[in-house]
Write a protein that holds these residues in place. Structure first.
Motif: not given
Length: 134
Positions: A126-132
């Motif tokens: 989820g955090e990597l998705k948030r970072f794009g």
């Protein structure tokens, strides 16, 4: 800060099973003839390596992700610090032969694999998705 660790039951169980299998081979080696020993010694070596890999993953492998950096502890508990900006590519990988897939973080010099079995995998994803990045 998000943490992802190898302290899951799968790694512990797999390490113990491999070491028990190796103990069985060691107990049986004196009762085998030379041909049996030649066949089982490579199996013993591979089993010891796999068992130690899983137990070291359970004990040492950790990843911490913050807004700016990634703190990675390897199997031998060596600490590496990478910047989020240093990530070249993030992708999913599929496991084969009983392995479960996960994420691969590719840097200039190293690839960090995060298997789905690790505790905190979904938070890291989820955090990597948030970072794009995914």
């Amino acid at each position: 800060m998000i943490s992802c660790s190898g302290r899951c039951k799968w790694y512990l169980t797999a390490g113990i099973v491999w070491l028990i299998a190796c103990a069985g081979i060691v107990i049986g080696l004196p009762f085998m003839e030379l041909a049996g020993r030649v066949v089982f010694l490579p199996i013993l070596a591979v089993g010891l390596i796999r068992g130690l890999y899983f137990l070291l993953s359970y004990k040492n492998k950790r990843i911490y992700i913050s807004e700016k950096e990634i703190l990675y502890f390897s199997l031998f508990n060596k600490q590496y610090i990478y910047s989020i900006d240093d990530i070249k590519k993030v992708n999913y990988y599929l496991g084969g032969r009983g392995q479960v897939g996960g994420l691969t973080l590719k840097f200039d010099t190293i690839k960090i694999k995060i298997p789905r079995e690790m505790i905190g995998f979904l938070e890291v994803e989820g955090e990597l998705k948030r970072f794009g990045l995914l």
